[in-house]
Design a protein around this motif. Structure first.
Motif, PDB file in Angstrom:
ATOM      1  N   ALA A  84      -7.535  25.088  -4.153  1.00  0.00           N
ATOM      2  CA  ALA A  84      -7.250  26.387  -3.541  1.00  0.00           C
ATOM      3  C   ALA A  84      -5.753  26.622  -3.615  1.00  0.00           C
ATOM      4  CB  ALA A  84      -7.697  26.423  -2.084  1.00  0.00           C
ATOM      5  N   ALA A  85      -5.386  27.882  -3.830  1.00  0.00           N
ATOM      6  CA  ALA A  85      -3.994  28.311  -3.727  1.00  0.00           C
ATOM      7  C   ALA A  85      -3.870  28.995  -2.376  1.00  0.00           C
ATOM      8  CB  ALA A  85      -3.643  29.273  -4.845  1.00  0.00           C
ATOM      9  N   CYS A  86      -2.970  28.504  -1.532  1.00  0.00           N
ATOM     10  CA  CYS A  86      -2.743  29.067  -0.198  1.00  0.00           C
ATOM     11  C   CYS A  86      -1.350  29.675  -0.182  1.00  0.00           C
ATOM     12  CB  CYS A  86      -2.854  27.979   0.857  1.00  0.00           C
ATOM     13  SG  CYS A  86      -4.453  27.143   0.863  1.00  0.00           S
ATOM     14  N   ILE A  87      -1.263  30.972   0.127  1.00  0.00           N
ATOM     15  CA  ILE A  87      -0.011  31.715   0.005  1.00  0.00           C
ATOM     16  C   ILE A  87       0.310  32.419   1.312  1.00  0.00           C
ATOM     17  CG2 ILE A  87       1.210  33.470  -1.356  1.00  0.00           C
ATOM     18  CD1 ILE A  87      -0.058  31.080  -3.015  1.00  0.00           C
ATOM     19  N   MET A  88       1.579  32.376   1.708  1.00  0.00           N
ATOM     20  CA  MET A  88       2.108  33.189   2.806  1.00  0.00           C
ATOM     21  C   MET A  88       3.437  33.736   2.318  1.00  0.00           C
ATOM     22  SD  MET A  88       0.165  33.285   5.588  1.00  0.00           S
ATOM     23  CE  MET A  88       1.168  33.616   7.008  1.00  0.00           C
ATOM     24  N   GLY A  89       3.587  35.051   2.416  1.00  0.00           N
ATOM     25  CA  GLY A  89       4.799  35.648   1.865  1.00  0.00           C
ATOM     26  C   GLY A  89       4.857  35.370   0.372  1.00  0.00           C
ATOM     27  N   ASN A  90       5.931  34.770  -0.079  1.00  0.00           N
ATOM     28  CA  ASN A  90       6.079  34.435  -1.497  1.00  0.00           C
ATOM     29  C   ASN A  90       6.192  32.930  -1.715  1.00  0.00           C
ATOM     30  OD1 ASN A  90       6.281  37.233  -1.560  1.00  0.00           O
ATOM     31  ND2 ASN A  90       7.681  37.198  -3.278  1.00  0.00           N
ATOM     32  N   VAL A  91       5.609  32.163  -0.804  1.00  0.00           N
ATOM     33  CA  VAL A  91       5.602  30.702  -0.900  1.00  0.00           C
ATOM     34  C   VAL A  91       4.159  30.247  -0.858  1.00  0.00           C
ATOM     35  CG1 VAL A  91       6.347  28.552   0.204  1.00  0.00           C
ATOM     36  CG2 VAL A  91       7.842  30.544   0.231  1.00  0.00           C
ATOM     37  N   GLY A  92       3.844  29.248  -1.658  1.00  0.00           N
ATOM     38  CA  GLY A  92       2.469  28.775  -1.669  1.00  0.00           C
ATOM     39  C   GLY A  92       2.343  27.308  -1.974  1.00  0.00           C
ATOM     40  N   VAL A  93       1.143  26.808  -1.724  1.00  0.00           N
ATOM     41  CA  VAL A  93       0.827  25.415  -2.011  1.00  0.00           C
ATOM     42  C   VAL A  93      -0.585  25.363  -2.584  1.00  0.00           C
ATOM     43  CG1 VAL A  93       0.069  24.985   0.370  1.00  0.00           C
ATOM     44  CG2 VAL A  93       0.775  23.068  -1.065  1.00  0.00           C
ATOM     45  N   PHE A  94      -0.750  24.559  -3.615  1.00  0.00           N
ATOM     46  CA  PHE A  94      -2.065  24.313  -4.193  1.00  0.00           C
ATOM     47  C   PHE A  94      -2.593  23.031  -3.573  1.00  0.00           C
ATOM     48  CE2 PHE A  94      -0.694  27.517  -6.934  1.00  0.00           C
ATOM     49  CZ  PHE A  94      -1.727  27.921  -7.773  1.00  0.00           C
ATOM     50  N   VAL A  95      -3.831  23.077  -3.078  1.00  0.00           N
ATOM     51  CA  VAL A  95      -4.428  21.929  -2.388  1.00  0.00           C
ATOM     52  C   VAL A  95      -5.793  21.606  -2.978  1.00  0.00           C
ATOM     53  CG1 VAL A  95      -3.209  22.335  -0.215  1.00  0.00           C
ATOM     54  CG2 VAL A  95      -5.431  23.411  -0.594  1.00  0.00           C
ATOM     55  N   GLU A  96      -6.178  20.342  -2.845  1.00  0.00           N
ATOM     56  CA  GLU A  96      -7.524  19.923  -3.199  1.00  0.00           C
ATOM     57  C   GLU A  96      -8.452  20.335  -2.055  1.00  0.00           C
ATOM     58  OE1 GLU A  96      -7.934  15.915  -5.110  1.00  0.00           O
ATOM     59  OE2 GLU A  96      -5.825  15.772  -4.429  1.00  0.00           O
TER      60      GLU A  96
END
Length: 113
Positions: A84-96
């Motif tokens: 999953a790609a989790c985004i807030m504003g213009n920052v994000g993290v890809f997680v399993e």
């Protein structure tokens, strides 16, 4: 702009594989993780495009229903396959998906908007 320490904090989240920051037009500003720069650039474009699409959709929804409060999009998640790609504003993290803690992920991401 997200600093390297912020991206490293995101990488400490359960299931994190990559974290980054992007501009509204999809330019990669910074990233950290075990992915190539080219993959990070494509992810930045994908995140910016999804954010823009979300904003278009919520503006239309608000106009159609007369309900305010959906715009602007603050954050979102896109999940497929194992990630999953989790985004807030213009920052994000890809997680399993099978390792992620989405509450903790979005709580942490919310610091950067």
């Amino acid at each position: 702009m997200a600093t390297l320490s912020k991206l490293k904090e995101l990488m400490s989240l359960p299931g994190a594989v990559a974290a980054g920051e992007f501009s509204d037009d999809g330019k990669l500003l910074a990233y950290y993780g075990d992915i190539s720069e080219k993959a990070a650039e494509i992810a930045a474009l994908m995140c910016a495009a999804n954010k823009a699409t979300g904003n278009m959709q919520v503006k239309g929804w608000s106009a159609y229903t007369g309900k305010d409060g959906f715009w602007p999009v603050q954050g979102f998640a896109v999940a497929a396959g194992k990630y999953a790609a989790c985004i807030m504003g213009n920052v994000g993290v890809f997680v399993e998906l099978d390792k992620a803690d989405f509450d903790k992920t979005f709580e942490t991401l919310s610091k950067y908007i």
